[in-house]
Design an enzyme around this catalytic site. Sequence first.
Site, PDB file in Angstrom:
ATOM      1  N   THR A  23      35.853  38.803  30.909  1.00 48.87           N
ATOM      2  CA  THR A  23      36.449  38.349  29.557  1.00 48.87           C
ATOM      3  C   THR A  23      35.620  39.359  28.408  1.00 48.87           C
ATOM      4  O   THR A  23      35.855  39.098  27.343  1.00 48.87           O
ATOM      5  CB  THR A  23      35.900  36.836  29.141  1.00 48.87           C
ATOM      6  OG1 THR A  23      34.545  36.799  29.739  1.00 48.87           O
ATOM      7  CG2 THR A  23      36.660  35.805  30.024  1.00 48.87           C
ATOM      8  N   GLY A  24      35.061  40.278  29.033  1.00 47.14           N
ATOM      9  CA  GLY A  24      34.500  41.466  28.100  1.00 47.14           C
ATOM     10  C   GLY A  24      33.213  41.045  27.510  1.00 47.14           C
ATOM     11  O   GLY A  24      32.833  41.569  26.450  1.00 47.14           O
ATOM     12  N   LYS A  25      32.204  40.395  28.379  1.00 46.38           N
ATOM     13  CA  LYS A  25      30.822  40.085  27.906  1.00 46.38           C
ATOM     14  C   LYS A  25      30.063  41.732  27.773  1.00 46.38           C
ATOM     15  O   LYS A  25      29.462  41.922  26.785  1.00 46.38           O
ATOM     16  CB  LYS A  25      30.072  39.314  28.609  1.00 46.38           C
ATOM     17  CG  LYS A  25      30.744  37.865  28.775  1.00 46.38           C
ATOM     18  CD  LYS A  25      29.943  36.992  29.707  1.00 46.38           C
ATOM     19  CE  LYS A  25      30.231  37.302  31.242  1.00 46.38           C
ATOM     20  NZ  LYS A  25      31.319  37.125  31.654  1.00 46.38           N
TER      21      LYS A  25
ATOM     22  N   HIS B 218      63.392  27.028  50.609  1.00 49.59           N
ATOM     23  CA  HIS B 218      62.304  26.482  49.974  1.00 49.59           C
ATOM     24  C   HIS B 218      62.133  26.953  48.668  1.00 49.59           C
ATOM     25  O   HIS B 218      61.782  26.074  47.728  1.00 49.59           O
ATOM     26  CB  HIS B 218      61.158  27.149  50.988  1.00 49.59           C
ATOM     27  CG  HIS B 218      59.825  26.705  50.590  1.00 49.59           C
ATOM     28  ND1 HIS B 218      58.885  26.049  51.316  1.00 49.59           N
ATOM     29  CD2 HIS B 218      59.157  27.074  49.369  1.00 49.59           C
ATOM     30  CE1 HIS B 218      58.028  25.852  50.649  1.00 49.59           C
ATOM     31  NE2 HIS B 218      57.653  26.398  49.421  1.00 49.59           N
ATOM     32  N   GLU B 219      62.204  28.388  48.358  1.00 56.85           N
ATOM     33  CA  GLU B 219      62.262  28.499  46.864  1.00 56.85           C
ATOM     34  C   GLU B 219      63.220  27.836  45.960  1.00 56.85           C
ATOM     35  O   GLU B 219      62.916  27.491  44.833  1.00 56.85           O
ATOM     36  CB  GLU B 219      62.288  30.080  46.779  1.00 56.85           C
ATOM     37  CG  GLU B 219      61.218  31.095  47.553  1.00 56.85           C
ATOM     38  CD  GLU B 219      59.695  30.356  46.965  1.00 56.85           C
ATOM     39  OE1 GLU B 219      59.509  29.765  45.961  1.00 56.85           O
ATOM     40  OE2 GLU B 219      58.932  30.487  47.744  1.00 56.85           O
TER      41      GLU B 219
ATOM     42  N   PRO C 262      34.096  35.670  34.486  1.00 54.51           N
ATOM     43  CA  PRO C 262      34.158  37.075  34.821  1.00 54.51           C
ATOM     44  C   PRO C 262      35.195  37.931  34.004  1.00 54.51           C
ATOM     45  O   PRO C 262      36.476  37.549  34.094  1.00 54.51           O
ATOM     46  CB  PRO C 262      34.024  37.329  36.139  1.00 54.51           C
ATOM     47  CG  PRO C 262      33.773  35.842  36.668  1.00 54.51           C
ATOM     48  CD  PRO C 262      34.214  35.061  35.728  1.00 54.51           C
TER      49      PRO C 262
ATOM     50  N   ASP D 230      51.642  25.142  48.794  1.00 55.92           N
ATOM     51  CA  ASP D 230      52.020  24.180  47.870  1.00 55.92           C
ATOM     52  C   ASP D 230      51.206  22.797  47.940  1.00 55.92           C
ATOM     53  O   ASP D 230      50.683  22.137  47.035  1.00 55.92           O
ATOM     54  CB  ASP D 230      53.346  23.743  48.122  1.00 55.92           C
ATOM     55  CG  ASP D 230      54.240  25.072  47.832  1.00 55.92           C
ATOM     56  OD1 ASP D 230      54.012  25.917  47.161  1.00 55.92           O
ATOM     57  OD2 ASP D 230      55.440  25.013  48.538  1.00 55.92           O
TER      58      ASP D 230
ATOM     59  N   HIS E  47      62.075  24.561  44.992  1.00 57.17           N
ATOM     60  CA  HIS E  47      61.127  24.511  44.035  1.00 57.17           C
ATOM     61  C   HIS E  47      62.008  24.596  42.544  1.00 57.17           C
ATOM     62  O   HIS E  47      61.726  23.638  41.664  1.00 57.17           O
ATOM     63  CB  HIS E  47      60.161  25.836  44.144  1.00 57.17           C
ATOM     64  CG  HIS E  47      58.939  25.592  45.142  1.00 57.17           C
ATOM     65  ND1 HIS E  47      58.105  24.289  45.031  1.00 57.17           N
ATOM     66  CD2 HIS E  47      58.574  26.432  45.968  1.00 57.17           C
ATOM     67  CE1 HIS E  47      57.215  24.522  45.941  1.00 57.17           C
ATOM     68  NE2 HIS E  47      57.641  25.772  46.842  1.00 57.17           N
TER      69      HIS E  47
HETATM   70  P1  ADP Z   1      32.492  40.704  31.978  1.00 55.78           P
HETATM   71  O1  ADP Z   1      31.340  41.513  31.560  1.00 55.78           O
HETATM   72  O2  ADP Z   1      32.810  39.789  30.924  1.00 55.78           O
HETATM   73  O3  ADP Z   1      32.426  40.506  33.296  1.00 55.78           O
HETATM   74  P2  ADP Z   1      33.588  43.086  31.112  1.00 55.78           P
HETATM   75  O4  ADP Z   1      33.042  43.208  29.724  1.00 55.78           O
HETATM   76  O5  ADP Z   1      32.878  43.998  32.236  1.00 55.78           O
HETATM   77  O6  ADP Z   1      33.953  41.722  31.629  1.00 55.78           O
HETATM   78  O7  ADP Z   1      35.074  43.595  31.010  1.00 55.78           O
HETATM   79  C1  ADP Z   1      35.800  44.375  31.936  1.00 55.78           C
HETATM   80  C2  ADP Z   1      36.903  45.249  31.431  1.00 55.78           C
HETATM   81  O8  ADP Z   1      37.891  44.323  30.857  1.00 55.78           O
HETATM   82  C3  ADP Z   1      36.392  46.032  30.229  1.00 55.78           C
HETATM   83  O9  ADP Z   1      35.882  47.142  30.442  1.00 55.78           O
HETATM   84  C4  ADP Z   1      37.714  46.018  29.213  1.00 55.78           C
HETATM   85  O10 ADP Z   1      38.191  47.209  29.648  1.00 55.78           O
HETATM   86  C5  ADP Z   1      38.536  44.808  29.537  1.00 55.78           C
HETATM   87  N1  ADP Z   1      38.302  43.678  28.638  1.00 55.78           N
HETATM   88  C6  ADP Z   1      37.886  42.600  28.909  1.00 55.78           C
HETATM   89  N2  ADP Z   1      38.015  41.891  27.725  1.00 55.78           N
HETATM   90  C7  ADP Z   1      38.430  42.596  27.015  1.00 55.78           C
HETATM   91  C8  ADP Z   1      38.674  42.239  25.536  1.00 55.78           C
HETATM   92  N3  ADP Z   1      38.690  40.993  24.877  1.00 55.78           N
HETATM   93  N4  ADP Z   1      39.570  43.158  24.713  1.00 55.78           N
HETATM   94  C9  ADP Z   1      39.754  44.176  25.283  1.00 55.78           C
HETATM   95  N5  ADP Z   1      39.530  44.749  26.712  1.00 55.78           N
HETATM   96  C10 ADP Z   1      38.718  43.733  27.520  1.00 55.78           C
HETATM   97 ZN    ZN Z   2      56.510  26.742  48.115  1.00 53.77          ZN
END
Ligand code: ADP
Ligand code: ZN
Length: 631
Positions: A211-213, A429-430, A209, A506, A433
């Site tokens: 990634t810009g599909k 703790h930090e 999700p 952790d 690490h």
């Molecule tokens: P998907 O359909 O893969 O879940 P989206 O196409 O809806 O993702 O991407 C959501 C938003 O994230 C886009 O509107 C854009 O603003 C940004 N985004 C995601 N990938 C890119 C990319 N490769 N280049 C520029 N913006 C991106």
């Molecule tokens: Zn920790």
Amino acid sequence: MNESPNRNHSRRALYYYIAAILIILVINTIITPMFFKPRVQEVTYTNFLKMVDEGKATKVEINQNRIALLCNKDGKDQIYVTGRVDDPELVNRLVKANVEFSQVVPREESPISKFFNNWILPFLIFMVIGQLIMRFLGPKMGGGNMMSFGKSNAKVYIEAQTGKTFKDVAGQDEAKEALQEIVSFLHDPSRYNAIGATMPKGVLLVGPPGTGKTLLAKAVAGEAKVPFFSISGSEFIEMFVGMGAARVRDLFKQAQEKAPCIVFIDEIDAIGKKRDNGSFGSNDEREQTLNQLLSEMDGFDGSKGVIILAATNRPEVLDKALLRPGRFDRRVPVELPDLQGREAILKVHSHDVRISPDVDYHAIALATSGASGAELANIVNEAALRAVRMGRQIVIQEDLEESVEVVIAGAQRKGAVISQDEKKIIAYHEIGHALVAASQTASAPVHKITIIPRTSGALGYTMQVDTEEKVLMTKEELFNKIVTLTGGRSAEEIVFNKVTSGASNDIEQATKLARAMITRFGMTEEFDMVALETVSNAYLGGDASLRCAPETSARIDEAVFETVKKAHAKARDILNGHREKLDELAAYLLKKETITGDEFMAILKGQNPDDPEPAASDAMQKANPDAVQPA
Ligand code: ADP
Ligand code: ZN
Ligand code: MG
């Protein structure tokens, strides 16, 4: 059996019109006569004469066969009409009563226009209102227009209407290349036909999700300059059984009329799930829709130039029938962006933001390994919001760095009340690490340590550097990572001789890593290169499921215990060897709440961290937040 959507719709329209007619009837027969007395009233000739004699008339108008009399009653004008009688006395009478008279009759409403005004016009108004209502509710009810039931409802984008081009999509060069081929085919199919090449009918965009599909599909529309139908898989199965199939049919009909064109089905897994899930009559509607889609894809002629794009982040659940040759036989992976891709995406989204020219995008890209395009877009926006909050006119590096943390670990919780004792534990703790990380080779350097709590529930965290993008991890690096993860708890044990719930995150991560080393990465002698786990939905979190005999599973658990225990012991050894530094660093962190990697290294090397020394801020790596969860 369910009622067909068409009938349901026409019935709704019928009810509407019956109601409209009733309303018009009530207005015309009851309300109007009650409140608006007709200004023109028919009277007998005798009564007319009587009114003239009684001096009620103010004016009389006569024409060939009608006489009208105007009088003023209770301050209101009222007209009486009567038929004209052959009466020679009339003129004398009128003169005697001193009434003004002439030869014209007031224009009376013709029965046709009266009928039109009272009945037809209101009905037309109701019809227009009805159409408007249907159009507004249409998409929600799945209707569209009252006259076009069962339409696909696909939005049609043409050319620049999406406003997106390939320039808006950063990174994803392979995906763009694959889609570019389709775009040029649509521009000039003859070039491909001449050589005998056929385009695939369907192209499936797969990837995690964000990634810009969807963005890529819109960019294709922007580039292709052909009609572009866009519809989401879930829109096919909203209301009635049979509706989805009808929509698919309509969508393809429209598409073929408009060829060459592109049809984009987003989130196709909503309809394309495997059908053989055993349960009886599981989902009639979805199956019908899917079957319709399959047969439509077979039915149309690909050389005409209709190309089906689809996107999903769950390719493994798709029905095999969808993926066979002739349907979605081309897959375009849209993966999480790499270092360069992230930098490019950050730049694309900073384009419309007023941003300082010396911002180091590379550092931010390094810090966000694993982030999707959508997350990066969000980071830039958060940074801009922060700049406004800080009363600045321009976004600076600090805004971006802080918003990386906000996206990874949530916003700072400034108001959180944490007792001094607990703060001290968190600080140790930090530092635990950080110190363990710094003492090991093959471990990413520390970038930042903080004990300011975050809204995600993290009480503090240590950010580590990777100086460059890593795609491979050695066995040693993985093990060292587990050691670092156990470092926080180890510090608590050594200093306070007690343990807290603060290490839950952790523990989870360490266990996961140890398990993956054994079951997926083949890093033990005992199990060698045998895949003991398979990852199901790789793009959505990647749940792994065990694939082995119960005895093997028990031995795996054994191996996991051993690995984590060994790591924990190593972390304790390291910290015991640096006990003084541990105290010194923890005290410094407690005082400052947030320290940089440079300050940390300075103390570790025995220098004064407060020396004003221009240290280059280097990159950071994924934070490792410590969440508190009730046991
Ligand atoms: P998907 O359909 O893969 O879940 P989206 O196409 O809806 O993702 O991407 C959501 C938003 O994230 C886009 O509107 C854009 O603003 C940004 N985004 C995601 N990938 C890119 C990319 N490769 N280049 C520029 N913006 C991106
Ligand atoms: Zn920790
Ligand atoms: Mg999407």
